[in-house]
Design a protein around this motif. Structure first.
Motif, short mmCIF file in Angstrom:
data_model
loop_
_atom_site.label_atom_id
_atom_site.label_comp_id
_atom_site.label_asym_id
_atom_site.label_seq_id
_atom_site.Cartn_x
_atom_site.Cartn_y
_atom_site.Cartn_z
N ASP A 1 8.99 -1.69 -0.95
CA ASP A 1 8.47 -0.52 -0.23
C ASP A 1 8.38 -0.68 1.28
OD1 ASP A 1 8.13 0.77 -2.66
OD2 ASP A 1 6.05 0.09 -2.89
N ASN A 2 8.80 -1.80 1.83
CA ASN A 2 8.56 -2.03 3.26
C ASN A 2 9.36 -1.10 4.16
OD1 ASN A 2 11.04 -3.58 4.59
ND2 ASN A 2 10.86 -4.27 2.47
N GLU A 3 8.81 -0.89 5.34
CA GLU A 3 9.47 -0.14 6.41
C GLU A 3 9.02 -0.76 7.73
OE1 GLU A 3 6.20 3.46 6.88
OE2 GLU A 3 8.02 3.81 5.71
N PRO A 4 9.66 -0.43 8.85
CA PRO A 4 9.26 -1.04 10.12
C PRO A 4 7.78 -0.84 10.40
CG PRO A 4 11.36 0.06 10.38
CD PRO A 4 10.86 0.42 9.00
N GLN B 1 7.97 -5.85 8.99
CA GLN B 1 8.00 -4.70 8.10
C GLN B 1 6.66 -4.64 7.35
OE1 GLN B 1 10.89 -6.97 7.35
NE2 GLN B 1 12.05 -5.97 8.97
N SER B 2 6.22 -3.42 7.02
CA SER B 2 4.92 -3.25 6.38
C SER B 2 4.98 -2.13 5.35
CB SER B 2 3.84 -2.89 7.42
OG SER B 2 3.77 -3.85 8.44
N CYS B 3 3.95 -2.10 4.50
CA CYS B 3 3.77 -0.98 3.59
C CYS B 3 2.34 -1.00 3.08
CB CYS B 3 4.75 -1.04 2.41
SG CYS B 3 4.61 -2.52 1.39
N ILE C 1 -4.91 -1.87 0.98
CA ILE C 1 -4.27 -3.15 1.31
C ILE C 1 -2.90 -2.89 1.91
CG2 ILE C 1 -3.26 -5.25 0.36
CD1 ILE C 1 -5.48 -5.33 -1.67
N GLN C 2 -2.62 -3.56 3.00
CA GLN C 2 -1.30 -3.46 3.63
C GLN C 2 -0.51 -4.74 3.37
OE1 GLN C 2 0.01 -3.58 8.13
NE2 GLN C 2 -0.65 -1.49 7.66
N GLY C 3 0.73 -4.59 2.92
CA GLY C 3 1.63 -5.73 2.77
C GLY C 3 2.53 -5.85 3.99
N GLN C 4 2.82 -7.08 4.39
CA GLN C 4 3.62 -7.32 5.59
C GLN C 4 4.65 -8.41 5.34
OE1 GLN C 4 0.16 -8.27 7.69
NE2 GLN C 4 -0.57 -6.16 7.58
N VAL D 1 12.97 -14.09 10.16
CA VAL D 1 13.18 -14.98 11.29
C VAL D 1 13.18 -14.20 12.60
CG1 VAL D 1 14.85 -16.52 12.41
CG2 VAL D 1 14.40 -16.72 9.96
N GLY D 2 12.37 -14.68 13.54
CA GLY D 2 12.26 -14.06 14.86
C GLY D 2 11.21 -12.97 14.95
N GLN D 3 10.71 -12.48 13.81
CA GLN D 3 9.74 -11.40 13.85
C GLN D 3 8.33 -11.94 14.09
OE1 GLN D 3 10.53 -9.26 10.15
NE2 GLN D 3 11.91 -7.87 11.26
N GLN D 4 7.51 -11.10 14.73
CA GLN D 4 6.19 -11.55 15.17
C GLN D 4 5.26 -10.36 15.35
OE1 GLN D 4 6.05 -12.82 19.34
NE2 GLN D 4 7.96 -11.71 19.73
N PHE D 5 3.99 -10.68 15.62
CA PHE D 5 2.98 -9.71 16.03
C PHE D 5 2.23 -10.38 17.18
CE2 PHE D 5 -0.23 -6.45 14.06
CZ PHE D 5 -0.29 -5.79 15.28
N LYS D 6 2.45 -9.90 18.38
CA LYS D 6 1.88 -10.54 19.57
C LYS D 6 0.35 -10.43 19.58
CE LYS D 6 5.99 -9.99 22.48
NZ LYS D 6 6.54 -9.44 23.75
#
Length: 231
Positions: free
Chosen positions: A64-67, A83-85, A115-118, A122-127
């Motif tokens: 189910d993930n999306e950006p 990506q999250s959902c 609840i949010q899934g994330q 590789v290379g992805q982050q949350f500053k």
């Protein structure tokens, strides 16, 4: 509990729930408080979810993930690149995990967001960011209408990550390595019920493999569902 003179009922709740959850975690033999000179109430609960829980939640996130989105765009396209959902609260796996989190934290389920899934590749982050809401932002009025300020955050790592992906608390020099099944939780409010600036954290870039987590945020009042994307 009567509201103290000059203090709102919301602030009283933040103080009370902070002390209450702390007391529960301090007597939990699997919970470890990360030492940070009492600047932040932050705990790791080892082996909180089992392999089955983690495997089933990973499958839901992959399906189910999306950006990932932000409540308020800050002009940095690289700020949150995962990506999250939102996980379906009626799914049997999600219900089972919700029950485990409720039993741990002891917070009324009505105060919890979905609840949010994330997923971080590789290379992805949350500053570096805060989970609490900032007064004066465009989203503020809606967040106050739909449950108010965030209190506790509960995050669970669903897999061991081959490289990177640590949760880094930048203002207390604490960095947590993802380990499958471990829960990380912290109070976004301080001892007087105000947003705690020591709660700034980041999801560091993944350097190898994929990182899966779930996050459960709690509000100071019962949460009302909103279509506004949360982070």
């Amino acid at each position: 509990m009567a509201t103290q003179p000059g203090r709102s009922a919301d602030v009283d709740y933040r103080i009370t729930i902070g002390a209450y959850v702390n007391a529960r975690l301090q007597v939990n033999p699997k919970a470890f408080r990360i030492p940070c000179n009492n600047n932040l109430d932050i705990y790791i609960v080892r082996e909180f979810l089992d392999e089955r829980d983690c495997r089933e939640l990973v499958a839901l996130i992959d399906r189910d993930n999306e950006p990932s989105k932000l409540l308020s765009y800050n002009g940095d396209d690289e700020f949150r690149t995962s990506q999250s959902c939102n996980l379906d609260p009626d799914d049997p796996s999600v219900r089972r995990v919700e029950g485990k989190i409720t039993n741990l934290m002891g917070i009324e389920p009505a105060h919890g967001e979905t609840i949010q899934g994330q997923r971080y590749q590789v290379g992805q982050q949350f500053k570096p960011h805060y989970d609490f809401f900032h007064k004066g932002e465009p989203y503020w009025d809606e967040m106050m209408r739909t449950g108010g300020q965030r209190t506790w955050t509960a995050m669970v790592f669903l897999n061991d990550v081959e490289g990177g992906g640590e949760t880094n608390f930048t203002n207390i020099a604490a960095k947590v390595t993802p380990r499958r099944g471990n829960l990380l939780c912290w109070n976004n409010m301080d001892g007087i019920g105000q947003p705690n600036t020591y709660a700034m954290h980041q999801g560091m870039p993944v350097t190898a493999g994929t990182k899966y987590i779930i996050t459960k945020w709690y509000r100071e009042r019962p949460w009302a569902y909103t279509d506004t994307p949360t982070y």
